[in-house]
Write a protein that holds these residues in place. Sequence first.
Motif, short mmCIF file in Angstrom:
data_model
loop_
_atom_site.label_atom_id
_atom_site.label_comp_id
_atom_site.label_asym_id
_atom_site.label_seq_id
_atom_site.Cartn_x
_atom_site.Cartn_y
_atom_site.Cartn_z
N ILE A 17 46.71 20.02 -12.23
CA ILE A 17 47.54 19.30 -13.20
C ILE A 17 48.87 18.89 -12.58
O ILE A 17 49.83 18.61 -13.27
CB ILE A 17 47.78 20.15 -14.46
CG1 ILE A 17 48.46 21.47 -14.09
CG2 ILE A 17 46.49 20.39 -15.20
CD1 ILE A 17 49.09 22.16 -15.28
N ASP B 100 39.71 17.99 -10.26
CA ASP B 100 39.56 17.91 -11.72
C ASP B 100 40.25 19.06 -12.44
O ASP B 100 40.31 19.09 -13.67
CB ASP B 100 38.09 17.81 -12.12
CG ASP B 100 37.30 19.00 -11.63
OD1 ASP B 100 37.79 19.71 -10.73
OD2 ASP B 100 36.19 19.24 -12.16
N LYS B 101 40.79 20.02 -11.70
CA LYS B 101 41.53 21.10 -12.36
C LYS B 101 43.03 20.99 -12.13
O LYS B 101 43.82 21.53 -12.90
CB LYS B 101 41.05 22.46 -11.84
CG LYS B 101 39.62 22.78 -12.29
CD LYS B 101 39.20 24.14 -11.80
CE LYS B 101 39.63 25.24 -12.77
NZ LYS B 101 39.17 26.55 -12.33
N THR C 10 50.58 25.72 -18.76
CA THR C 10 50.12 26.05 -17.42
C THR C 10 51.27 25.88 -16.43
O THR C 10 51.52 26.72 -15.59
CB THR C 10 48.93 25.15 -17.02
OG1 THR C 10 47.85 25.39 -17.91
CG2 THR C 10 48.47 25.45 -15.60
N MET D 95 46.61 31.84 -4.88
CA MET D 95 46.82 32.90 -5.85
C MET D 95 47.89 32.55 -6.87
O MET D 95 47.87 33.06 -7.98
CB MET D 95 47.23 34.19 -5.11
CG MET D 95 46.12 34.81 -4.32
SD MET D 95 44.72 35.20 -5.38
CE MET D 95 43.38 34.62 -4.37
N GLU D 96 48.82 31.69 -6.52
CA GLU D 96 49.90 31.37 -7.46
C GLU D 96 49.55 30.21 -8.38
O GLU D 96 50.17 30.05 -9.42
CB GLU D 96 51.19 31.05 -6.68
CG GLU D 96 51.79 32.24 -5.95
CD GLU D 96 52.02 33.44 -6.85
OE1 GLU D 96 52.64 33.29 -7.92
OE2 GLU D 96 51.53 34.54 -6.50
N CYS D 97 48.60 29.38 -8.01
CA CYS D 97 48.29 28.19 -8.81
C CYS D 97 47.94 28.60 -10.24
O CYS D 97 46.98 29.32 -10.47
CB CYS D 97 47.11 27.43 -8.20
SG CYS D 97 46.61 26.05 -9.26
N PRO D 98 48.72 28.13 -11.22
CA PRO D 98 48.47 28.57 -12.59
C PRO D 98 47.21 27.96 -13.20
O PRO D 98 46.70 28.45 -14.20
CB PRO D 98 49.72 28.12 -13.35
CG PRO D 98 50.25 26.97 -12.57
CD PRO D 98 49.89 27.24 -11.14
N ALA D 99 46.74 26.88 -12.59
CA ALA D 99 45.53 26.24 -13.13
C ALA D 99 44.29 26.65 -12.34
O ALA D 99 43.20 26.16 -12.59
CB ALA D 99 45.70 24.73 -13.10
N ARG D 100 44.47 27.53 -11.39
CA ARG D 100 43.39 27.93 -10.49
C ARG D 100 42.68 26.71 -9.92
O ARG D 100 41.45 26.60 -9.94
CB ARG D 100 42.39 28.82 -11.21
CG ARG D 100 42.96 30.20 -11.51
CD ARG D 100 41.92 31.10 -12.10
NE ARG D 100 42.24 32.49 -11.90
CZ ARG D 100 41.46 33.48 -12.31
NH1 ARG D 100 40.32 33.24 -12.91
NH2 ARG D 100 41.80 34.73 -12.11
N THR E 133 53.36 23.73 -8.17
CA THR E 133 53.57 25.11 -7.73
C THR E 133 53.28 25.27 -6.24
O THR E 133 54.04 25.89 -5.51
CB THR E 133 52.67 26.05 -8.56
OG1 THR E 133 53.02 25.90 -9.92
CG2 THR E 133 52.84 27.49 -8.13
N CYS F 120 51.22 20.49 -11.13
CA CYS F 120 52.38 21.27 -11.57
C CYS F 120 53.36 21.50 -10.43
O CYS F 120 54.49 21.93 -10.66
CB CYS F 120 51.94 22.61 -12.15
SG CYS F 120 51.30 23.77 -10.94
N LYS G 77 44.99 30.92 -14.88
CA LYS G 77 45.37 32.15 -14.20
C LYS G 77 45.94 33.16 -15.21
O LYS G 77 45.58 34.34 -15.19
CB LYS G 77 46.41 31.86 -13.12
CG LYS G 77 46.79 33.09 -12.33
CD LYS G 77 47.78 32.76 -11.24
CE LYS G 77 49.13 33.23 -11.69
NZ LYS G 77 50.25 32.96 -10.87
N GLU G 78 46.81 32.68 -16.09
CA GLU G 78 47.42 33.59 -17.05
C GLU G 78 46.39 34.09 -18.07
O GLU G 78 46.46 35.22 -18.53
CB GLU G 78 48.59 32.91 -17.77
CG GLU G 78 49.93 33.15 -17.09
CD GLU G 78 50.02 32.64 -15.67
OE1 GLU G 78 50.57 33.36 -14.83
OE2 GLU G 78 49.53 31.54 -15.38
#
Lengths: 305, 689, 233
Positions: B491, B488-489, C32, B528-533, B495, B493, C40-41
């Motif tokens: 997206i 659910d988090k 994102t 650690m790199e996932c921008p959406a955590r 990454t 992307c 994260k940002e």
Amino acid sequence: MKAGTNLERVLESGAFAVTAEVGPPKGTSPRVVERKGEMLKGYADALNVTDNQTAIVRMSSFASCVLLKHLGVDPVMQIVCRDRNRIAIQSDVLGAVALGIGNFLCLSGDHQRFGNHPTAKNVFDLDSIQLIHTLRTMRDEGKFLCGEDISGEVPLYIGAAENPYADPFEFRVTRLAKKIRAGVDFIQTQAVYDVPKFARWMEMVAERGLDQKVHILAGVIPIRSAGMARYMRDYVSGVSVPDEIVRRMEEAREAKEEGINIALETIEQLKEIPGVHGIHIMAVGWEDSVPLIVERAGLLPRPIV
Amino acid sequence: MEVVPRSPAEKTEAIPPCQVACPIHQDVPGYLAAIAQGNFGEALRLIKDTNPLPSICATICAHPCEAECRRGQVDEALSIRALKRAAVDFGCSPTPPAPAPRGERVAIIGSGPAGLTAAHDLARLGYQVTVFEREAILGGALAQFVPLYRLPRDRIQGDIEGIRALGVEFRTDSALGRDFTVAELKGRGYRAVLLGLGLPLSRSLPLPGFDMKDVWPALPFLRDANLYGRRIQPGKTVIVIGGGNVAIDVARSALRAGAARVRLVCLESPEEMPAFPWEIKEAAEEGVEINCSWGPKRILGEDGQVTSLETVAVKAVFDDQGRFNPTFYEDRTAIFEGDIVIVAIGQAADLSCLKDSDIQVTERGQLIFDPVTLATTAEGVFTCGEVATGPGTAVKAMASGRQAALSIHRYLQGEPLTKVEEPQPLGKLDQGVTAAVIRQERQPVPLLEVAQRIRNFDYIDLGYAVETAVREARRCLSCGAGARRVEDKCIDCLTCVRVCPYEVPVVTPATSVDIRADQCQACGICVMECPARAIAFGSSRFEDMERELEQAMAKVTPGGATPPRLVLFYCYYGVNAPPGLADFLKANITPGVALVKVPCLAKLGVPYLLKAFELGANGVLIVDCGDRECIYAQAALWVRRRMESARRVLEGLGLRKEQIELVCLPEERFQDLGERMSSFSQRLGELVH
Amino acid sequence: MIKGEQKPLPEIQGMIAPYKRVLVLGCGTCVTVCFVGGEKEVAGLASALRLHQRLSKGDKIIEEATVKRQCEREFLAEVARQIQSVDAVLSLACAIGVQAVAECFPTVPVLPGVNTSFLGLIEEPGKWSEVCAACGDCILHLTGGICPITRCAKSLFNGPCGGSVGGKCEISPDIPCAWQLIYDRLAATGRLHLLEEVRPPREWKSFSAAGPRRIVREELRVPAEDEKIRPKG
């Protein structure tokens, strides 16, 4: 005759034309333009005035052309698409005609990134071909781009630039054809140093019969020093300076003399290429070399047509 | 502590193949990770969680886990058995709390690994368990037949004491059928009886000469050698018949008991021998002559003394259907000269104790039982161990004891006796993954020199040193502990797809991004790199870093400390894991330094670096173990990139980028850390003031 | 997707200076994906701002939240209470999100933490390039699927200028000449004839010609009260 300017008359007469370039000052003094005009008068059939070349702000081409006109010189007003939209450009053309200017050179314009206002917003409402189309519409149809009528005659002699050394090479002739279709009357090319490549381009131009539809003036830039040769070779995009020329400049005892010699040799070769109807000398900041070159190239006196 | 016979099958997800291969499904990756962090106590705790005989297994387990280890696809399997040994040797774990007692009593007949496991499981469920052993010593086959050089008896004793501590009662010299009957047990209140009778009888061969005095059955020989120090007359040549593990045990024991020469003769070819290859190898090293593909025909003798064994060449051991059905080249024979023949060709149950009971036996003398529930034909009577499964390994017997305990529990609680689903193993690693995994050689297990081994029955396995154990455990690929996409988090992307060094996340039409859990190496770069955590670890052992940081900072912040406070992030695997080095680290820490251990610096994200400053640090020192030490591809690259990102933030805030530094300290230079730290502190002091 | 870059920290600090309680609000979509405004940002920036408070002995309270898309009211509703409880929202969404928040919460100052850069494409991780100017009149069918308005530094329509050399734009060796790309694509697909035609001056439909644009599709609009058909009775 489309505009009846001196340049048009010389070219139509079949004589080998000479034009030269005048850079206006970064200031308000009319004398700078006048001095250059006086110096070159009688050595060239028309004088181009650059329009904020390399995006460095200078006195306008329009005003400078008017100053030249007053000296009795036939000016070529350069117009770039970078700074003005179709409204401003058409307006300027009307004014220029009103003040006796008849030659116009349609250019895209150098990108502002290299000028002294690199963060300016550019316009590019039109590109150079569309600008040619605009001027042709004004002249031949007596209409603005929008279709509305223009009152009075709009006698224009329409020029454009072409660079045989830019890429894609195969497309360069197509682009010239497009400019012709858009309505161009004369072409001033980028400076020629690599004559064989220029000749190859001219062959392609002739193959399509384009040399019959437009007057082509080959560009000549006399080189003042070895440093300038290297700089043009390495940093000016769209100019092709063969290593041989750089070497000659480096080895020359008198660099300026050698630069003029190279220009003269180039002109000799250019004269022999079918379809070349003249030369355009861009002696940027070294205008006093022009009379010398024209004289030594045997192009004097200039015809009176 | 309610459910002891833990069944990983309750999870639907596939689990690491080592854990599936282990008959008692121990949390192998869990305890290996603990060892890799130098935490032998935690490793032992995890082992004891599912294994009632940790010491025994650490010593003699046949480690089917290693055969399935996926590092075997990369270089060599983890040395799991030896690592368990290290956990037992170096770890210390508290006894779990006593279970809430239940009333029901259960009797277990036999104290072998199956019976002991059942006793342990039932005791932890709260049952009152009594184990009856007919011999004088506990441990069943382990105590009687397994040679001392493989299993020192104090290890058996230690494990049994652990079970006794759960309240299990042991009665030795108490034989079913001789001293009591099943009916009597029931009469004494035992609600269930478990028969772990083992296979105590040696099979023989009905061939000429096998009745001679110096033709011995294997198991009594082993028992006598183990328990009574039985010797072989000097100068004698011993012929061992058989190709299984018992035959090898016999051969190696005979050498140690004084035989001048030991000649093993078996039907099987070297590849077919049922004995474990490492056992065969060690036996050969010790000088046992191994003669394959010979079938015994008769024993020849003079004056009742054995002189030789006559054999015929084996054509095939198995028939087309793979059944044991040897055929021979009758015309090709060989004579093996020797003085004593020990027959190790198989074992049998001794069911004489069931006479006159209602426990039914087949016409061929085999116990009748339900293979799923292990219930015999008699009410409340179950069976387990080799008597049920046939000859096998100790850990297989333990699994059977566990199965029986579960059945007994269900029986006593009136629950249906249904089958426990076996867990599914994670599949093979893709070639793309194995290609990217950094090769790390398996640490050899040191053994006694051959010359020393054959002189006596001393335990030959020297075990890993602490550092070697840590290094070996670090090789574990943490199968199944890796990244999980939080649906659910996420997206999509991509990454993770782009940063994974192993090409584990893939784009699929069905799920957009599939982080293939079965392939993930758990390095943590994508987490650690996932921008959406939107990526979490599959194992909780990676999740508490933020708390770790807060706790470490809380320890150093009190008062307006004037020296610069700094946080030292270090990888707690590999170089830093051995307790000795951890102690060194702690001892060399100056006041004002917070030590934060990270499960590989690939899991140290920018937010943690900034958080350290937010919590009051003036500087951050990252101790990198160096590329050569790290098992993860690209970890060193990412830690440097993140340091640069955090430095840019510091500069944006008017701080100095030099407030974060990274030192690369491979193992041999570790002693430099103290100096590096104090020079950093000093520079920091100049920067801050 | 929309691409952006985080504003420099000093600029952000300047923006939030007047406010005590600040919500750093992330957006879970375009920003994102380009690593400027996701969860994260948000955590990183909030941490940096809190650190700044500690260093400057400030008393600001920095909160964090991330919604799925800031440009949709419905998603903003999830954090409405929190937004109304702070003194300012520092939005890490694109300018669309910032304006949506401003519109939905008329009394709460909304500050942009991100510079909305362009509509772009990822070239490779860590590298994005502008490929669409949202000019409102797509001509990609004439130009081999490569937009000259965006990717030619002079937005030329009739082929490359004289500065195209070796496939690079005259303004930077890092920028490919769009017209070289167009030429190559059209050559590869046998459509070079498209370059022969003179493209006349364009009737611009972009912002600079048309002012703020709006798309209205009647068939998609929420029915007005009097349009709604109600069951009889």
